[in-house]
Motif scaffolding. Structure first.
Motif, PDB file in Angstrom:
ATOM      1  N   LEU A   1      -3.218   6.287  -7.345  1.00 47.03           N
ATOM      2  CA  LEU A   1      -2.454   5.499  -6.374  1.00 47.03           C
ATOM      3  C   LEU A   1      -1.220   6.261  -5.898  1.00 47.03           C
ATOM      4  O   LEU A   1      -0.906   6.272  -4.705  1.00 47.03           O
TER       5      LEU A   1
ATOM      6  N   SER B   1      -2.496   9.126  -3.590  1.00 44.95           N
ATOM      7  CA  SER B   1      -3.056   8.681  -2.308  1.00 44.95           C
ATOM      8  C   SER B   1      -1.998   8.066  -1.398  1.00 44.95           C
ATOM      9  O   SER B   1      -2.192   7.996  -0.184  1.00 44.95           O
ATOM     10  N   HIS B   2      -0.879   7.597  -1.972  1.00 50.27           N
ATOM     11  CA  HIS B   2       0.205   7.022  -1.174  1.00 50.27           C
ATOM     12  C   HIS B   2       1.464   7.889  -1.286  1.00 50.27           C
ATOM     13  O   HIS B   2       2.589   7.383  -1.278  1.00 50.27           O
ATOM     14  N   LYS B   3       1.260   9.173  -1.361  1.00 48.76           N
ATOM     15  CA  LYS B   3       2.384  10.082  -1.588  1.00 48.76           C
ATOM     16  C   LYS B   3       3.383  10.021  -0.439  1.00 48.76           C
ATOM     17  O   LYS B   3       3.023  10.085   0.739  1.00 48.76           O
ATOM     18  N   ASP B   4       4.655   9.886  -0.797  1.00 49.39           N
ATOM     19  CA  ASP B   4       5.745   9.825   0.177  1.00 49.39           C
ATOM     20  C   ASP B   4       6.868  10.708  -0.354  1.00 49.39           C
ATOM     21  O   ASP B   4       7.423  10.451  -1.425  1.00 49.39           O
TER      22      ASP B   4
ATOM     23  N   ASN C   1       8.606   7.949  -8.558  1.00 49.60           N
ATOM     24  CA  ASN C   1       7.337   8.630  -8.335  1.00 49.60           C
ATOM     25  C   ASN C   1       6.557   8.708  -9.648  1.00 49.60           C
ATOM     26  O   ASN C   1       6.949   8.114 -10.656  1.00 49.60           O
TER      27      ASN C   1
ATOM     28  N   LEU D   1       5.402   1.849  -3.638  1.00 46.78           N
ATOM     29  CA  LEU D   1       4.543   2.468  -2.630  1.00 46.78           C
ATOM     30  C   LEU D   1       4.140   1.492  -1.539  1.00 46.78           C
ATOM     31  O   LEU D   1       3.729   1.909  -0.446  1.00 46.78           O
ATOM     32  N   TYR D   2       4.252   0.195  -1.816  1.00 47.72           N
ATOM     33  CA  TYR D   2       3.792  -0.826  -0.881  1.00 47.72           C
ATOM     34  C   TYR D   2       4.931  -1.683  -0.337  1.00 47.72           C
ATOM     35  O   TYR D   2       4.971  -1.982   0.850  1.00 47.72           O
ATOM     36  N   ASP D   3       5.837  -2.091  -1.210  1.00 50.38           N
ATOM     37  CA  ASP D   3       6.914  -2.992  -0.807  1.00 50.38           C
ATOM     38  C   ASP D   3       8.128  -2.754  -1.704  1.00 50.38           C
ATOM     39  O   ASP D   3       8.315  -3.453  -2.706  1.00 50.38           O
TER      40      ASP D   3
ATOM     41  N   HIS E   1       9.077  -4.724  -5.267  1.00 45.90           N
ATOM     42  CA  HIS E   1       8.107  -3.857  -5.945  1.00 45.90           C
ATOM     43  C   HIS E   1       7.607  -4.454  -7.259  1.00 45.90           C
ATOM     44  O   HIS E   1       6.478  -4.189  -7.664  1.00 45.90           O
TER      45      HIS E   1
ATOM     46  N   ARG F   1       4.755  -6.815  -6.381  1.00 46.11           N
ATOM     47  CA  ARG F   1       3.577  -6.049  -5.949  1.00 46.11           C
ATOM     48  C   ARG F   1       2.952  -5.338  -7.134  1.00 46.11           C
ATOM     49  O   ARG F   1       1.723  -5.238  -7.243  1.00 46.11           O
TER      50      ARG F   1
END
Length: 394
Positions: free
Chosen positions: A17, A20-23, A30, A70-72, A76, A79
């Motif tokens: 995860l 695939s959602h690397k920022d 991280n 990664l989403y909110d 977080h 989520r």
């Protein structure tokens, strides 16, 4: 229940995860941070010898506790609980386990208010770095992340002030982390406060009215007080280290002496060639123990001071050895004068730090002698036993 296997699958799932959602903006929240938290959870959980079920709960919660970023980022924890629930249900985990995992994740929400040991472990693991040597590096990454999301730089003083507020509001919940991390956490806080005060006094003196400047000069500087606190703490730690080293020497040589007295001395009549090596070893152990004991033996002054000592500011009332035989009213009178006189107060602090340094110097000198005697003496004793044995063989 195959907890270990599910944890391996969980680890791979969370790692995927993050990848695939690397920022790139997530310099702190991280995969690296999550892995550190998991390591901390394992360390704390092992100390408390948790059952397999409870260990799984804390480890699973630590893997999912920040995945929600990664989403909110604003919600977080919620989520993360959703993602944890989805994964655990796919593995047919009991509802009670899922509920405990969700509770541990939610407990990391600031301000932390964990209920029960499992939630306390996850919370302490999440902020473990506050009381570690990695705090500076982790705090820098956190600031970079916030700047990346805000789109502008944050003033160092502003960030430091917020971090100081976090330190003062936070406390470790498990007794294990309190014993292990509180001292270093206090040092990290003191260092930040010193930087903040130093920066403030450098930047603002010209802006202060003369009357405020005078008032400020009349009050003890917090930076100086922090310096004294840090120095005293460091001296105390060094003193504890010296005592531990002396204890090691005393224990080690006590064991050797016990062996010599109980075994070797009985056999000297039948083995006269071992007399000299045995006596040499005996003397070395005794000398080492004497110096180690001297290093830890307390030295206490008379415990009495006079009014002349107070008036002349010759006595350090911060050390118990100077007042333990005085009456409470006399001591209160002396302390009141100490607190009213800035020069007397700082002079006493300086004397206290100096006295600690003198005691430390004596301790470490004696310990060095003890360790040298033991080190060279053991070598000499072994050589003496070898020579004695070789002489008999020849």
């Amino acid at each position: 229940m195959q907890y270990r296997q599910i944890l391996e699958e969980l680890r791979s799932h969370v790692a995927n995860l993050f990848l695939s959602h690397k920022d790139e903006r997530f310099t702190y929240h991280n995969l690296n941070h999550t892995e550190h938290v998991v390591e901390n959870v394992i360390k704390i959980a092992n100390h408390y010898q948790l059952s397999d079920r409870d260990f799984f709960v804390t480890a699973a919660a630590s893997w999912f506790h920040d995945i929600g970023y990664l989403y909110d980022p604003a919600n977080h924890e919620a989520r993360g609980m959703e993602l944890a629930t989805s994964f655990l249900k796919s593995k047919d985990m009991d509802d009670s386990i899922i509920a405990d995992v969700k509770g541990c994740i939610l407990a990391t929400r600031m301000p932390q208010n964990p209920e029960g040991l499992l939630q306390q472990i996850v919370c302490d693991a999440d902020l473990y770095h506050l009381g570690s040597n990695s705090f500076k590096a982790r705090n820098k990454l956190m600031r970079q992340e916030v700047e990346a999301f805000k789109g502008h730089e944050i003033d160092k003083s502003e960030w430091r002030a917020k971090t100081i507020s976090l330190f003062k509001a936070h406390h470790y919940h498990t007794d294990f982390c309190q014993r292990l991390l509180n001292e270093k956490k206090a040092e990290n806080l003191a260092e930040m406060e010193l930087k903040q005060i130093t920066k403030h006094t450098v930047e603002t003196p010209e802006k202060l009215p003369k009357e405020e400047k005078k008032k400020k000069d009349d009050k003890p500087e917090r930076g100086v007080e922090t310096m004294f606190r840090i120095t005293s703490t460091n001296h105390q730690r060094l003193s504890d280290m010296a005592d531990n080293k002396a204890h090691i020497m005393i224990s080690t040589n006590s064991i050797i002496l016990s062996v010599i007295l109980s075994l070797l001395l009985r056999k000297l009549e039948d083995n006269p060639h071992l007399i000299i090596p045995t006596l040499l070893l005996l003397i070395i152990c005794v000398v080492t123990m004497v110096f180690s004991i001297l290093a830890t033996r307390p030295s206490i002054p008379t415990g009495i001071f006079t009014k002349d000592d107070i008036e002349a500011k010759r006595v350090n009332l911060l050390f118990f050895g100077n007042f333990y035989r005085m009456s409470l009213p006399d001591y209160e009178s002396g302390m009141n004068k100490l607190m009213e006189d800035r020069d007397f107060l700082y002079g006493s602090l300086i004397k206290d730090v100096y006295a600690q340094g003198v005691v430390l110097g004596r301790k470490y000198r004696l310990l060095r002698v003890a360790y040298n005697v033991f080190m060279f003496g053991i070598v000499a004793s072994v050589l003496a036993f070898i020579i004695a044995a070789a002489a008999v063989t020849i």
